[in-house]
Design a protein around this motif. Structure first.
Motif, PDB file in Angstrom:
ATOM      1  N   MET B   1       0.831  -1.194   0.000  1.00  0.00           N
ATOM      2  CA  MET B   1       0.000   0.000   0.000  1.00  0.00           C
ATOM      3  C   MET B   1       0.870   1.250   0.000  1.00  0.00           C
ATOM      4  N   THR B   2       0.628   2.089  -0.946  1.00  0.00           N
ATOM      5  CA  THR B   2       1.378   3.336  -0.943  1.00  0.00           C
ATOM      6  C   THR B   2       0.595   4.368  -0.160  1.00  0.00           C
ATOM      7  N   PHE B   3       1.335   5.135   0.546  1.00  0.00           N
ATOM      8  CA  PHE B   3       0.656   6.125   1.369  1.00  0.00           C
ATOM      9  C   PHE B   3       1.180   7.520   1.047  1.00  0.00           C
ATOM     10  N   LEU B   4       0.302   8.390   0.707  1.00  0.00           N
ATOM     11  CA  LEU B   4       0.687   9.765   0.425  1.00  0.00           C
ATOM     12  C   LEU B   4       0.704  10.512   1.734  1.00  0.00           C
ATOM     13  N   GLY B   5       1.860  10.812   2.193  1.00  0.00           N
ATOM     14  CA  GLY B   5       1.941  11.455   3.501  1.00  0.00           C
ATOM     15  C   GLY B   5       1.495  12.902   3.449  1.00  0.00           C
ATOM     16  N   SER B   6       0.275  13.118   3.832  1.00  0.00           N
ATOM     17  CA  SER B   6      -0.180  14.496   3.887  1.00  0.00           C
ATOM     18  C   SER B   6      -0.009  14.966   5.315  1.00  0.00           C
ATOM     19  N   THR B   7       1.043  15.623   5.557  1.00  0.00           N
ATOM     20  CA  THR B   7       1.334  16.036   6.926  1.00  0.00           C
ATOM     21  C   THR B   7       0.494  17.236   7.303  1.00  0.00           C
ATOM     22  N   MET B   8       0.345  17.391   8.567  1.00  0.00           N
ATOM     23  CA  MET B   8      -0.483  18.473   9.038  1.00  0.00           C
ATOM     24  C   MET B   8       0.392  19.564   9.616  1.00  0.00           C
ATOM     25  N   VAL B 264      -7.008   7.585   9.066  1.00  0.00           N
ATOM     26  CA  VAL B 264      -8.183   7.499   9.933  1.00  0.00           C
ATOM     27  C   VAL B 264      -8.148   8.647  10.938  1.00  0.00           C
ATOM     28  N   ALA B 265      -9.318   9.251  11.173  1.00  0.00           N
ATOM     29  CA  ALA B 265      -9.442  10.266  12.222  1.00  0.00           C
ATOM     30  C   ALA B 265     -10.507   9.814  13.212  1.00  0.00           C
ATOM     31  N   ILE B 266     -10.238   9.960  14.503  1.00  0.00           N
ATOM     32  CA  ILE B 266     -11.194   9.572  15.536  1.00  0.00           C
ATOM     33  C   ILE B 266     -11.770  10.835  16.153  1.00  0.00           C
ATOM     34  N   LEU B 267     -13.090  10.894  16.178  1.00  0.00           N
ATOM     35  CA  LEU B 267     -13.766  12.092  16.649  1.00  0.00           C
ATOM     36  C   LEU B 267     -14.489  11.794  17.959  1.00  0.00           C
ATOM     37  N   ASN B 268     -14.324  12.679  18.941  1.00  0.00           N
ATOM     38  CA  ASN B 268     -15.076  12.543  20.181  1.00  0.00           C
ATOM     39  C   ASN B 268     -15.602  13.907  20.590  1.00  0.00           C
ATOM     40  N   SER B 269     -16.898  14.010  20.793  1.00  0.00           N
ATOM     41  CA  SER B 269     -17.538  15.263  21.224  1.00  0.00           C
ATOM     42  C   SER B 269     -17.064  16.465  20.413  1.00  0.00           C
ATOM     43  N   GLY B 270     -17.005  16.320  19.115  1.00  0.00           N
ATOM     44  CA  GLY B 270     -16.693  17.458  18.264  1.00  0.00           C
ATOM     45  C   GLY B 270     -15.227  17.785  18.128  1.00  0.00           C
ATOM     46  N   GLN B 271     -14.353  16.947  18.669  1.00  0.00           N
ATOM     47  CA  GLN B 271     -12.924  17.191  18.529  1.00  0.00           C
ATOM     48  C   GLN B 271     -12.235  15.947  17.981  1.00  0.00           C
ATOM     49  N   ILE B 272     -11.234  16.162  17.127  1.00  0.00           N
ATOM     50  CA  ILE B 272     -10.445  15.036  16.665  1.00  0.00           C
ATOM     51  C   ILE B 272      -9.450  14.696  17.770  1.00  0.00           C
ATOM     52  N   VAL B 273      -9.534  13.446  18.268  1.00  0.00           N
ATOM     53  CA  VAL B 273      -8.638  13.081  19.364  1.00  0.00           C
ATOM     54  C   VAL B 273      -7.409  12.334  18.854  1.00  0.00           C
ATOM     55  N   GLU B 274      -7.536  11.720  17.674  1.00  0.00           N
ATOM     56  CA  GLU B 274      -6.397  10.997  17.128  1.00  0.00           C
ATOM     57  C   GLU B 274      -6.573  10.931  15.624  1.00  0.00           C
ATOM     58  N   ILE B 275      -5.478  11.165  14.901  1.00  0.00           N
ATOM     59  CA  ILE B 275      -5.559  11.111  13.444  1.00  0.00           C
ATOM     60  C   ILE B 275      -4.213  10.628  12.923  1.00  0.00           C
ATOM     61  N   GLY B 276      -4.254   9.857  11.848  1.00  0.00           N
ATOM     62  CA  GLY B 276      -2.985   9.400  11.303  1.00  0.00           C
ATOM     63  C   GLY B 276      -3.164   8.291  10.297  1.00  0.00           C
ATOM     64  N   ALA B 277      -2.044   7.715   9.904  1.00  0.00           N
ATOM     65  CA  ALA B 277      -2.066   6.618   8.952  1.00  0.00           C
ATOM     66  C   ALA B 277      -2.831   5.450   9.559  1.00  0.00           C
ATOM     67  N   ARG B 278      -3.521   4.701   8.699  1.00  0.00           N
ATOM     68  CA  ARG B 278      -4.412   3.653   9.166  1.00  0.00           C
ATOM     69  C   ARG B 278      -3.727   2.680  10.129  1.00  0.00           C
ATOM     70  N   ASP B 279      -2.595   2.138   9.678  1.00  0.00           N
ATOM     71  CA  ASP B 279      -1.982   1.095  10.487  1.00  0.00           C
ATOM     72  C   ASP B 279      -1.488   1.619  11.829  1.00  0.00           C
ATOM     73  N   ALA B 280      -1.090   2.883  11.845  1.00  0.00           N
ATOM     74  CA  ALA B 280      -0.658   3.463  13.110  1.00  0.00           C
ATOM     75  C   ALA B 280      -1.811   3.486  14.101  1.00  0.00           C
ATOM     76  N   ILE B 281      -2.980   3.874  13.621  1.00  0.00           N
ATOM     77  CA  ILE B 281      -4.148   3.961  14.502  1.00  0.00           C
ATOM     78  C   ILE B 281      -4.548   2.579  15.000  1.00  0.00           C
ATOM     79  N   TYR B 282      -4.551   1.601  14.099  1.00  0.00           N
ATOM     80  CA  TYR B 282      -5.038   0.275  14.492  1.00  0.00           C
ATOM     81  C   TYR B 282      -4.002  -0.516  15.299  1.00  0.00           C
ATOM     82  N   GLY B 350       4.505  10.220  16.108  1.00  0.00           N
ATOM     83  CA  GLY B 350       5.156   9.266  15.230  1.00  0.00           C
ATOM     84  C   GLY B 350       4.987   9.750  13.808  1.00  0.00           C
ATOM     85  N   VAL B 351       5.398   8.928  12.851  1.00  0.00           N
ATOM     86  CA  VAL B 351       5.244   9.317  11.453  1.00  0.00           C
ATOM     87  C   VAL B 351       3.759   9.349  11.121  1.00  0.00           C
TER      88      VAL B 351
END
Lengths: 321, 360, 324
Positions: B1-8, B264-282, B350-351
């Motif tokens: 899987m190629t991942f286009l690193g769109s950094t924030m 993947v981005a995880i949202l809780n009560s209107g705020q993003i609490v964690e966001i990043g590459a899929r495998d990092a999140i899982y 992390g990355v």
């Protein structure tokens, strides 16, 4: 659940009408209502040919003749004559014209105006909505009869005046119904979808919103129709509506009231006509309401089928029950 | 899987109105396709906020607000799918509708294909619909029951003047139907004659008709049966690979998202609490909320039992949505004093992995 | 049929349910048979249109026109629930020995009555307790279903509670009369995953504490794996396979079960493509004879056009397939 139904052929309107008529036929009260309405409409349209006499023709020698089955009655005047010797049956047949014309015009005018106002209020929302609905509230609070008396005392009575006045007094119910439906339908996802693909507001309203309004509006209009027939009768009874020598059912009732104890038929027959028309329209309206509601329609169909099955089960035994 | 690193960019998390000043400048470039931005992210959301007033302003009090979204920032690269996961009331649908400009934002900027679309309205907004589309959750209520499939799919082409009439759109509609795996005979039929999965395919065909570059998919498979769900997810993946469409894929749990998203981005009560590459999140979930979400999904395997749920959490204090502290406070096993006083911000762990938690 | 075994609480025997609609006759159930033993949780898995909810409605006496039970029998503790006698027996036991939880907690509670009044009503109505006893029992129940500060909850209205809390209240009402069989129709589908996990745990705990029999209807194989002893897989109004939960997940015998398992997304699986079963379930208006999965099955042969046999695949396990 996916139901593979043979495509409802929108292309073959005649087949569809035929099936609809068949469905009415299975519902006895609706069939009765429809037949009565058809007969009344026929009489109204072809009144000069159907009526045995001119409604205004006086025959002072034959005043207050009772219906034919009573003593002194004659087949020449089936439903008798009034205090000026005019044939009651002919007056009723001609009178239906005014009643139906007023009712149909009022329903059309008030319905169109009310629908537009309701659409506008519901779709625009915000301040537009508040202003329109406050106007509706105010006018509902105002006694309709007062308004009518006011207008007629200025303009003078007549059929056209009556149509205008009754329209002014009756559009609010449409506006309220349409607005409430628009508010709920706007939440539907396919309305949002229409906006999302870039439909202009006009297209959203007319292609996507309006079709949802047709069946409830139809039901409301039919019910209002009976209200207007009664309102016309009341106004004419009060002398504010149809003016002699023209005639209407309400006017006939009004004219006959002085003779109530001498000649009951003057009041009874036009009154009966009003009642029968109202009942017939209500029976049909009930059927339309059920037909336009898919769930209710399904239940009616099931009841019909169950009835048939019971019949079929009973027959071989030889009608023991 | 190629991942286009769109950094924030870190700056974007600091707050509020950073992008608003560039509004006028961006608006002037609206009519063009703005090729200059061709290699930037297709969508960039900065400091997005949506709030509703709670009741009327009291006589001597400040008006109170319910913050549905608070300082939400993320980017989506071209051809990428961002999975947005949150429970009911987290504001995930609001994010989608705000990007599509159906809901008015109260703070922040939305930049799409290099143009600021935050204040777009009227005709320019209508034109924008050709570039960004929505796939609905409910395949039953999102298709007009009175229109046949042909008209449903042709309507976007007609209203944008791409074809002159519904009849002219026929070849394109048939091609679209074929693309989403529906037979040509479907065109003359009505939505009620199809199953949920087939209706969702029709909805996808409608969204594709205008050849958009970005699609918000609002829980597109959660109303579908398991065996059909996989079909629709796979169809969306194929379309993405073929047409290079970017997706914001909204979901209420983490199971499907793993298969379709690159980030993947995880949202809780209107705020993003964690966001990043899929495998990092899982593989390395750092935020306690992400960990809770992951542990709550029942696995289709009786040998893997769900972790015992902490009974206390169910009736615990409700997070203070307007307060200063962390919004996950009431349910958090790691809560400490700093969480009560200061709102956590997204920080790199992390990355391409960002977490908003003081104790992660 | 053989005599009813001592521990079979509910027996459904060759049940056929049809819905006579304008579009045609929908065959909701086509010869379903099942048994539920005392103290076991039976999972019923199926997609929409598989007939799993029709089964529950039949047991609860909720099949109404246009629906009709045309054949078969339902026996609770050895007595039929059908026919005139069965209906009066059914009225007696439903709500007491036989209770049901519905899918949507938002619409199952009366929005105008307090939580306390709703629970107490059930207790007073079915058990004939006094108002004070009912209140005492209501408090015990709320405590049992894990609701904190039950005294204050009793005076709250449903809209003041979260979805998970409402589902707990509904469970409390269902178990108020200490039923022997509880039917739960998609009890967690409308809930968030974290809440779902809590409710599943609650159902498991109550099942053990009260030695309850449960029929858990769901479309989610994950839910089944977490809380059932035995599983039955349904498709297009028919049973496809039944097996103890461990066997069903480790060695599915029917091709439909296997396909369903493979197409369920897993957290631990990082592959890019999900497995999917092509096609869609058959129409229930004119369902094909033979195996209903025929069109979508990878192993189909000519004999699959005939009704498949029930092949025993283990203890308490069978699959309706020619190719087991």
């Amino acid at each position: 659940m996916s139901l593979d139904i043979a495509a409802p052929a929108a292309r073959r309107p005649f087949a569809r009408t035929g099936r609809l008529l068949l469905e009415i036929w299975h519902d006895r009260s609706a069939a009765f209502g429809l037949s009565v309405i058809v007969v009344i409409l026929f009489c109204a349209v072809f009144a000069p040919w159907v009526a045995p006499y001119d409604p205004g023709a006086q025959d002072l020698g034959a005043r207050l003749v009772p219906p034919f089955w009573l003593e002194r009655g004659s087949l020449a005047h089936i439903l008798g004559t009034d205090h000026l010797g005019r044939d009651i049956l002919s007056r009723i047949i001609h009178g239906s014209r005014a009643s139906l014309l007023v009712a149909a015009s009022v329903v059309l005018i008030a319905g169109t105006f009310g629908t537009i106002m309701g659409l506008w209020a519901g779709f625009r929302g915000g301040r537009t909505d508040s202003v329109i609905m406050r106007i509706v509230d105010i006018q509902v609070a105002l006694p309709a009869l007062l308004l009518i008396l006011l207008v007629i005392s200025v303009v003078g009575p007549g059929i056209a005046t009556m149509i205008v006045v009754l329209s002014i007094a009756n559009w609010m119910v449409y506006a309220r119904l349409v607005r409430s439906i628009v508010l709920s339908v706007r939440q539907l996802e396919y309305i949002e979808a229409a906006e999302m693909i870039g439909c202009r507001p006009g297209r959203v309203v007319f292609s996507h919103l309006l079709p949802n309004l047709i069946s409830p509006l139809l039901t409301l209009a039919i019910l209002e129709f009976t209200n207007i027939i009664l309102a016309e009768a009341a106004l004419s009874f009060l002398g504010l509506g149809v003016q002699p020598p023209a005639t209407s059912w309400g006017l006939d009732v009004a004219n006959g009231k002085d003779y109530l104890f001498v000649a009951w038929w003057l009041v009874t027959f036009p009154g009966l006509c009003i009642s029968i028309t109202v009942i017939a329209i209500n029976l049909l309206a009930n059927w339309v309401r059920v037909t336009t509601d898919p769930q209710e329609r399904e239940k009616r169909y099931a009841r019909h089928r169950a009835g048939r099955r019971r019949q079929a089960a009973r027959q071989p035994v030889g009608g023991q029950q | 899987m190629t991942f286009l690193g769109s950094t924030m960019t870190n700056a974007s998390h600091q707050g509020g109105f950073a992008g608003a000043a560039s509004g006028a400048e961006a608006r002037s470039g609206l009519e063009s396709e703005s090729p200059a931005a061709a290699d930037g992210p297709i969508l960039s959301v900065k400091g997005l906020g949506v709030r509703y007033p709670l009741g009327k302003r009291s006589f001597w009090g400040e008006r109170t607000y319910f913050e549905v979204l608070d300082d939400v920032s993320f980017e989506i690269a071209r051809g990428e799918t961002l999975g947005l996961v949150g429970e009911s009331g987290s504001g995930k649908s609001t994010i989608g509708r705000t990007i599509l400009r159906r809901i008015e934002r109260t703070a922040g900027t939305i930049t799409f294909e290099g143009r600021d679309i935050s204040d777009l309205g009227g005709e320019p907004l209508r034109k924008l619909r050709r570039r960004m589309q929505l796939i609905f959750q409910d395949p039953y209520s999102s298709l007009n029951p009175r229109m046949n499939v042909m008209s449903i799919i042709a309507e976007p082409l007609v209203v944008h003047g791409i074809v002159g009439s519904f009849a002219e759109a026929r070849p394109q509609v048939l091609a679209l139907l074929d693309r989403v795996g529906m037979p040509a005979s479907a065109a003359e039929r009505y939505p009620h004659q199809f199953s949920g999965g087939q209706r969702q395919r029709i909805g996808i065909a409608r969204a594709l008709a205008l050849k958009p570059s970005f699609i918000v998919a609002d829980e597109p498979v959660s109303a579908l049966d398991v065996s059909v769900r996989a079909q629709v997810v796979n169809l969306m993946q194929e379309l993405q690979e073929e047409l290079g469409i970017s997706f914001l894929f909204i979901a209420h749990d983490l199971s499907v998202v793993r298969h379709i998203s690159q980030r993947v981005a995880i949202l809780n009560s209107g705020q993003i609490v964690e966001i990043g590459a899929r495998d990092a999140i899982y593989e390395r979930p750092l935020h306690p909320y992400t960990q809770t979400l992951l542990s709550a999904v029942p696995e289709p395997d009786p040998t893997i039992k769900l972790a015992r749920q902490d009974r206390k959490r169910a009736g615990g204090p409700v997070p203070d949505a307007t307060g200063t502290g962390c919004r996950f406070l009431g349910r958090c096993p790691l809560a400490s004093d700093v969480c009560r006083e200061k709102k956590p911000v997204l920080e790199p762990k992390g990355v391409d992995h960002w977490v908003a938690c003081w104790n992660a | 049929m053989s005599a009813v075994a001592e521990d079979d609480l509910l027996v459904i025997d060759d049940l056929h349910v049809q819905f006579d609609t304008r579009a045609g006759v929908i065959h909701g159930l086509r010869g379903l048979s099942l048994t539920v033993a005392r103290g076991e949780t039976l999972g019923i898995v199926g997609e929409s249109g598989s007939g799993k909810s029709v089964m529950a409605q039949s047991v609860m006496g909720l099949i109404d026109t246009p629906g009709e039970i045309v054949r078969g029998d339902i026996r609770f503790k050895g007595r039929s629930l059908l026919g005139p006698k069965g209906r009066s027996y059914g009225r007696k036991i439903r709500g007491r020995e036989l209770a049901m939880i519905f899918q949507n907690p938002m619409t199952s509670l009366n929005p105008l009555m307090t939580i306390g009044a709703q629970i107490e009503e059930v207790i007073v109505h079915h058990l004939g307790k006094s108002a004070r006893e009912a209140r005492q029992r209501a408090l015990e129940l709320l405590d049992l279903v894990g609701i904190t500060s039950p005294v204050s909850r009793l005076s709250q209205l449903p809209h003041e509670l979260s979805g998970g809390m409402k589902q707990r209240i509904i469970i409390a009402m269902a178990i108020a009369c200490e039923p022997e069989l509880l039917i739960a129709d998609e009890p967690t589908t409308a809930l968030d995953v974290t809440v779902q996990a809590q409710i599943l745990e609650l159902i498991n705990d109550i099942q053990k504490a009260m030695n309850l029999s449960i029929i858990l209807i769901t479309h989610d194989l994950g839910v089944v794996a977490q809380s059932c002893h035995r599983v039955m897989v349904m498709y297009a109004g028919k049973e496809m396979e039944e097996a103890p939960v461990g066997q069903l997940f480790s060695r599915p015998a029917h091709y439909y079960t296997a396909g369903l398992l493979r197409s369920t997304p897993r957290l631990r699986d990082s592959s890019d493509r999900l497995f999917s079963i092509d096609g869609a379930p058959p129409s229930l208006i004119d369902p094909p004879t033979g195996c209903p999965f025929f069109d979508r099955c990878e192993a189909r042969t000519e004999e699959c056009r005939m009704d498949p046999p029930a092949v025993t695949t283990g203890n308490q396990a069978k699959a309706m397939c020619w190719h087991v």
